[in-house]
Design a protein around this motif. Structure first.
Motif, PDB file in Angstrom:
ATOM      1  N   TRP A  43      11.722   8.264  -4.525  1.00 30.06           N
ATOM      2  CA  TRP A  43      12.090   9.223  -3.448  1.00 30.06           C
ATOM      3  C   TRP A  43      11.426  10.591  -3.584  1.00 30.06           C
ATOM      4  CZ3 TRP A  43      14.355   9.037   1.280  1.00 30.06           C
ATOM      5  CH2 TRP A  43      15.181  10.145   1.584  1.00 30.06           C
ATOM      6  N   ASN A  44      10.482  10.993  -2.811  1.00 23.04           N
ATOM      7  CA  ASN A  44       9.784  12.061  -3.096  1.00 23.04           C
ATOM      8  C   ASN A  44      10.481  13.403  -2.485  1.00 23.04           C
ATOM      9  OD1 ASN A  44       7.462  14.165  -3.412  1.00 23.04           O
ATOM     10  ND2 ASN A  44       6.110  13.040  -2.128  1.00 23.04           N
ATOM     11  N   ARG A  45      10.792  14.042  -3.503  1.00 21.56           N
ATOM     12  CA  ARG A  45      11.626  15.290  -3.257  1.00 21.56           C
ATOM     13  C   ARG A  45      10.706  16.613  -2.344  1.00 21.56           C
ATOM     14  NH1 ARG A  45      12.407  15.457  -9.048  1.00 21.56           N
ATOM     15  NH2 ARG A  45      14.469  14.497  -9.365  1.00 21.56           N
ATOM     16  N   GLU A  46       9.410  16.109  -2.602  1.00 23.95           N
ATOM     17  CA  GLU A  46       8.432  17.103  -1.872  1.00 23.95           C
ATOM     18  C   GLU A  46       8.152  16.702  -0.178  1.00 23.95           C
ATOM     19  OE1 GLU A  46       7.677  20.016  -3.096  1.00 23.95           O
ATOM     20  OE2 GLU A  46       8.976  19.259  -4.777  1.00 23.95           O
ATOM     21  N   ASP A  47       8.611  15.589   0.036  1.00 21.59           N
ATOM     22  CA  ASP A  47       7.995  14.967   1.337  1.00 21.59           C
ATOM     23  C   ASP A  47       9.346  15.774   2.371  1.00 21.59           C
ATOM     24  OD1 ASP A  47       8.329  13.416   3.598  1.00 21.59           O
ATOM     25  OD2 ASP A  47       7.257  11.702   2.492  1.00 21.59           O
ATOM     26  N   GLN A  48       8.549  16.196   3.425  1.00 17.91           N
ATOM     27  CA  GLN A  48       9.646  17.128   4.293  1.00 17.91           C
ATOM     28  C   GLN A  48      10.491  16.172   4.981  1.00 17.91           C
ATOM     29  OE1 GLN A  48      10.328  20.629   4.200  1.00 17.91           O
ATOM     30  NE2 GLN A  48      12.007  19.975   5.620  1.00 17.91           N
ATOM     31  N   GLN A  49       9.723  14.941   5.633  1.00 13.52           N
ATOM     32  CA  GLN A  49      10.579  14.018   6.472  1.00 13.52           C
ATOM     33  C   GLN A  49      11.773  13.356   5.547  1.00 13.52           C
ATOM     34  OE1 GLN A  49       7.459  11.278   7.668  1.00 13.52           O
ATOM     35  NE2 GLN A  49       7.320  12.325   9.537  1.00 13.52           N
ATOM     36  N   CYS A  50      11.428  13.206   4.284  1.00 12.22           N
ATOM     37  CA  CYS A  50      12.561  12.410   3.320  1.00 12.22           C
ATOM     38  C   CYS A  50      13.738  13.625   3.337  1.00 12.22           C
ATOM     39  CB  CYS A  50      12.036  12.237   2.027  1.00 12.22           C
ATOM     40  SG  CYS A  50      10.854  10.815   1.864  1.00 12.22           S
ATOM     41  N   ARG A  51      13.538  14.830   3.192  1.00 13.16           N
ATOM     42  CA  ARG A  51      14.679  15.708   3.076  1.00 13.16           C
ATOM     43  C   ARG A  51      15.152  16.022   4.306  1.00 13.16           C
ATOM     44  NH1 ARG A  51      10.576  19.039   0.016  1.00 13.16           N
ATOM     45  NH2 ARG A  51      10.475  20.524   2.040  1.00 13.16           N
ATOM     46  N   ASP A  52      14.319  15.984   5.289  1.00  6.97           N
ATOM     47  CA  ASP A  52      15.326  16.100   6.863  1.00  6.97           C
ATOM     48  C   ASP A  52      16.203  15.136   7.000  1.00  6.97           C
ATOM     49  OD1 ASP A  52      13.564  18.411   6.907  1.00  6.97           O
ATOM     50  OD2 ASP A  52      12.263  17.669   8.424  1.00  6.97           O
ATOM     51  N   HIS A  53      15.716  13.858   6.659  1.00  4.19           N
ATOM     52  CA  HIS A  53      16.598  12.687   7.007  1.00  4.19           C
ATOM     53  C   HIS A  53      17.281  12.061   5.889  1.00  4.19           C
ATOM     54  CE1 HIS A  53      13.573  12.900  10.140  1.00  4.19           C
ATOM     55  NE2 HIS A  53      14.432  12.295  11.182  1.00  4.19           N
ATOM     56  N   GLU A  54      17.454  12.762   4.610  1.00  5.45           N
ATOM     57  CA  GLU A  54      18.079  12.452   3.721  1.00  5.45           C
ATOM     58  C   GLU A  54      19.452  12.041   3.860  1.00  5.45           C
ATOM     59  OE1 GLU A  54      18.770  13.684  -1.197  1.00  5.45           O
ATOM     60  OE2 GLU A  54      17.909  15.007   0.407  1.00  5.45           O
ATOM     61  N   ARG A  55      20.327  12.481   4.507  1.00  7.53           N
ATOM     62  CA  ARG A  55      21.679  12.003   4.532  1.00  7.53           C
ATOM     63  C   ARG A  55      21.711  10.698   5.273  1.00  7.53           C
ATOM     64  NH1 ARG A  55      26.842  15.636   7.071  1.00  7.53           N
ATOM     65  NH2 ARG A  55      28.427  14.018   6.849  1.00  7.53           N
ATOM     66  N   MET A  56      20.902  10.574   6.391  1.00  3.89           N
ATOM     67  CA  MET A  56      21.043   9.454   7.118  1.00  3.89           C
ATOM     68  C   MET A  56      20.438   8.244   6.190  1.00  3.89           C
ATOM     69  SD  MET A  56      18.678   8.004  10.289  1.00  3.89           S
ATOM     70  CE  MET A  56      17.218   8.442   9.129  1.00  3.89           C
ATOM     71  N   LEU A  57      19.413   8.355   5.378  1.00  5.66           N
ATOM     72  CA  LEU A  57      18.904   7.217   4.613  1.00  5.66           C
ATOM     73  C   LEU A  57      19.857   7.077   3.566  1.00  5.66           C
ATOM     74  CD1 LEU A  57      15.219   8.377   4.757  1.00  5.66           C
ATOM     75  CD2 LEU A  57      16.453   6.591   6.015  1.00  5.66           C
ATOM     76  N   ASN A  58      20.695   8.073   2.830  1.00 13.53           N
ATOM     77  CA  ASN A  58      21.418   7.729   2.045  1.00 13.53           C
ATOM     78  C   ASN A  58      22.792   6.856   2.353  1.00 13.53           C
ATOM     79  OD1 ASN A  58      20.315   9.411   0.070  1.00 13.53           O
ATOM     80  ND2 ASN A  58      21.673  11.169   0.189  1.00 13.53           N
ATOM     81  N   ASP A  71       0.931  -1.202   0.015  1.00 13.44           N
ATOM     82  CA  ASP A  71      -0.160  -0.169   0.105  1.00 13.44           C
ATOM     83  C   ASP A  71       1.007   1.166  -0.074  1.00 13.44           C
ATOM     84  OD1 ASP A  71      -2.302  -1.636   0.115  1.00 13.44           O
ATOM     85  OD2 ASP A  71      -2.558  -1.321   2.376  1.00 13.44           O
ATOM     86  N   TRP A  72       2.161   1.114  -0.058  1.00 11.79           N
ATOM     87  CA  TRP A  72       3.167   2.316   0.129  1.00 11.79           C
ATOM     88  C   TRP A  72       2.569   3.418  -0.893  1.00 11.79           C
ATOM     89  CZ3 TRP A  72       8.412   2.109  -2.583  1.00 11.79           C
ATOM     90  CH2 TRP A  72       9.157   3.317  -2.123  1.00 11.79           C
ATOM     91  N   GLN A  73       2.670   4.625  -0.585  1.00 12.68           N
ATOM     92  CA  GLN A  73       2.256   5.722  -1.548  1.00 12.68           C
ATOM     93  C   GLN A  73       3.470   6.843  -1.407  1.00 12.68           C
ATOM     94  OE1 GLN A  73      -1.742   6.917  -0.769  1.00 12.68           O
ATOM     95  NE2 GLN A  73      -2.242   4.923  -0.075  1.00 12.68           N
ATOM     96  N   PRO A  74       4.465   6.705  -1.692  1.00 15.41           N
ATOM     97  CA  PRO A  74       5.413   7.687  -1.433  1.00 15.41           C
ATOM     98  C   PRO A  74       5.248   9.039  -2.081  1.00 15.41           C
ATOM     99  CG  PRO A  74       6.185   6.096  -3.163  1.00 15.41           C
ATOM    100  CD  PRO A  74       5.094   5.645  -2.611  1.00 15.41           C
ATOM    101  N   PHE A  75       4.552   8.907  -3.078  1.00 17.81           N
ATOM    102  CA  PHE A  75       4.225  10.305  -3.878  1.00 17.81           C
ATOM    103  C   PHE A  75       2.888  11.124  -3.382  1.00 17.81           C
ATOM    104  CE2 PHE A  75       7.217   8.182  -6.658  1.00 17.81           C
ATOM    105  CZ  PHE A  75       8.390   9.096  -6.444  1.00 17.81           C
ATOM    106  N   ARG A  76       2.406  10.773  -2.174  1.00 14.95           N
ATOM    107  CA  ARG A  76       1.204  11.389  -1.698  1.00 14.95           C
ATOM    108  C   ARG A  76       1.600  12.497  -0.809  1.00 14.95           C
ATOM    109  NH1 ARG A  76      -3.593   8.892   0.479  1.00 14.95           N
ATOM    110  NH2 ARG A  76      -4.623  10.376   2.355  1.00 14.95           N
ATOM    111  N   PRO A  77       0.895  13.791  -1.175  1.00 15.61           N
ATOM    112  CA  PRO A  77      -0.093  14.109  -2.462  1.00 15.61           C
ATOM    113  C   PRO A  77       0.875  14.310  -3.450  1.00 15.61           C
ATOM    114  CG  PRO A  77       0.034  15.849  -1.098  1.00 15.61           C
ATOM    115  CD  PRO A  77       0.706  14.784  -0.384  1.00 15.61           C
ATOM    116  N   PRO A  78       0.674  14.456  -5.036  1.00 18.73           N
ATOM    117  CA  PRO A  78      -0.720  14.456  -5.332  1.00 18.73           C
ATOM    118  C   PRO A  78      -1.263  13.019  -5.449  1.00 18.73           C
ATOM    119  CG  PRO A  78       0.507  14.722  -6.970  1.00 18.73           C
ATOM    120  CD  PRO A  78       1.505  14.779  -5.763  1.00 18.73           C
ATOM    121  N   SER A  79      -0.553  11.850  -5.768  1.00 19.58           N
ATOM    122  CA  SER A  79      -0.983  10.793  -5.865  1.00 19.58           C
ATOM    123  C   SER A  79      -1.744   9.982  -4.329  1.00 19.58           C
ATOM    124  CB  SER A  79       0.038   9.775  -6.390  1.00 19.58           C
ATOM    125  OG  SER A  79      -0.343   8.590  -6.560  1.00 19.58           O
TER     126      SER A  79
END
Length: 414
Positions: A330-345, A246-254
């Motif tokens: 990887w959703n560039r608009e997802d603030q949590q992804c941006r905040d933790h990008e270095r760690m997840l990379n 059910d993963w929806q990484p590009f929510r919203p708009p999808s």
């Protein structure tokens, strides 16, 4: 008798009906992607005007510029399809998945077509044009049976399609050539055939002319992600559901699971996709040397925080299976992804060291392609290339040819 446009039935008939699939906007602020089809329509109309003696004010062509549903919209389409002299379908993967385009094709072909010249190609009144290359897509029967050659339109047109020729400045002269050749073909077909005015049909009641392609090829799509109860404290539950698929990484708009978009892409390429959680595929991926189908693995980088589960991903990655393509949406608009990008990379580099190592550009990947799509639109393009890579390797294996190691993907550039 007057039609929806106010023209009498005996008035001049348009040369062509441009049938195309409406492309949705990526977001509400984006440029209308159908702008480019409108530009093609204008250039094609101008070319036909130049090479014919159409009187000023007479209709040259018709293009549906709206997506509005309703009785008046349907009546206008039906009227134009019953009166146009040539039908011009604009080929793209989206076109043959469009029910409206299939209805347009069906409605036009209900009219009788007569040849003026016995030496002409089998008369249909249909002049197809390539919006994008269709080399890797199966055409529906009604399209594959057309006796039509694109050779005179130019090699770059046949390889890339009109959209690329319009968008890339270095192809400007090739675009002009292709448009002129297409205009000449429309005029020639209109002169070589007689298609009497038809009876406007009830558009919404028409069936689509596009039967689903035979799904002779399969592709397995697996998802490595979370379901809601497994989420770490840093991650919001908004992109997840009861199942890992059910993963929806590009929510919203999808607001639908990403795997549904992936399956749509595969079906559009003529494949029969099946959807699985990674854990259901893991044993086979770890033990099988000869695959039963090409595979694509969609990796949620957040789920790599689960060290127990990610160890299985690491072991699969080290096998470097050529018929398995790996994508990391990887959703560039997802603030949590941006905040933790270095760690997840850093975690991704550790778990997916084989997938991410090396700088060699794979032969089937386009320039600038990273394997890490940062938007839904990018994901769909990357998914097409992932399916092609996996399918090519699988076919080599099935034919007994040596299968090269999976191509190395460039380091994340998002």
């Amino acid at each position: 008798m007057n039609g929806p446009t106010g023209r009498s039935k005996g008035s001049a008939r348009p040369y062509f009906f441009l049938s195309y699939a409406h492309t949705p906007r990526v977001n509400s602020r984006g440029v209308d992607p159908n702008h480019w089809v409108g530009r093609l329509f204008a250039d094609l109309s101008e070319a036909i005007l130049q090479i014919t003696d159409i009187p000023a004010g007479d209709p040259i062509g018709f293009m549906d510029r709206s997506m509005h549903q309703g009785q008046k919209w349907a009546e206008r389409l039906s009227w134009e399809l019953a009166n146009c002299r040539v039908f011009v379908p604009l080929y793209s993967p989206r076109y043959f998945k469009s029910e409206a385009c299939g209805k347009e094709w069906h409605a036009f072909t209900r009219r009788s077509v007569y040849q003026r010249r016995p030496t002409a190609e089998r008369a249909t009144g249909i002049v197809p044009a390539l919006w994008v290359s269709m080399d890797h897509y199966r055409l529906p029967r009604v399209a594959s049976e057309l006796q039509f050659s694109h050779d005179s339109f130019g090699a770059d047109y046949a390889a890339e399609g009109l959209y690329a020729l319009m968008k890339i400045d270095s192809y400007r002269s090739q675009y002009a050539t292709a448009v002129l050749r297409l205009a000449q073909r429309i005029v020639d077909v209109a002169d070589q055939t007689v298609i009497p005015i038809g009876q406007p049909l009830e558009f919404e009641a028409q069936p689509s002319a596009f039967e689903p392609p035979e799904p002779t090829d399969r592709v397995r799509i697996s998802v490595y992600s979370y379901h809601s109860p497994e989420l770490p404290p840093q991650r919001s539950a908004s992109c997840y559901g009861e199942q890992r698929t059910d993963w929806q990484p590009f929510r919203p708009p999808s607001r639908r699971p990403l795997v549904e978009d992936a399956a749509d892409v595969a079906r559009g390429m003529g494949f029969q996709p099946t959807v699985h959680e990674f854990e259901d595929e893991a044993e086979s991926l770890l033990t099988t040397d000869r695959a039963t189908a090409p595979s694509v693995l969609l990796v949620d980088r957040w789920a790599l925080l689960d060290s127990r589960r990610s160890e299985t991903v690491r072991r699969v990655d080290r096998r470097n299976l050529a018929w398995l393509s790996v994508l990391e949406p990887w959703n560039r608009e997802d603030q949590q992804c941006r905040d933790h990008e270095r760690m997840l990379n850093e975690i991704g580099d550790t778990v997916l060291s084989t997938t991410r190592s090396g700088r060699q550009k794979p032969s089937l990947r386009e320039e600038g392609s990273t394997g890490t799509p940062g938007s839904l639109d990018e994901f769909r393009g990357e998914m097409e290339r992932a399916v092609m890579r996996a399918s090519t390797a699988f076919e080599q294996q099935s034919n007994g040819r040596p299968v090269p190691a999976a191509p190395r993907r460039p380091r994340l550039g998002a």
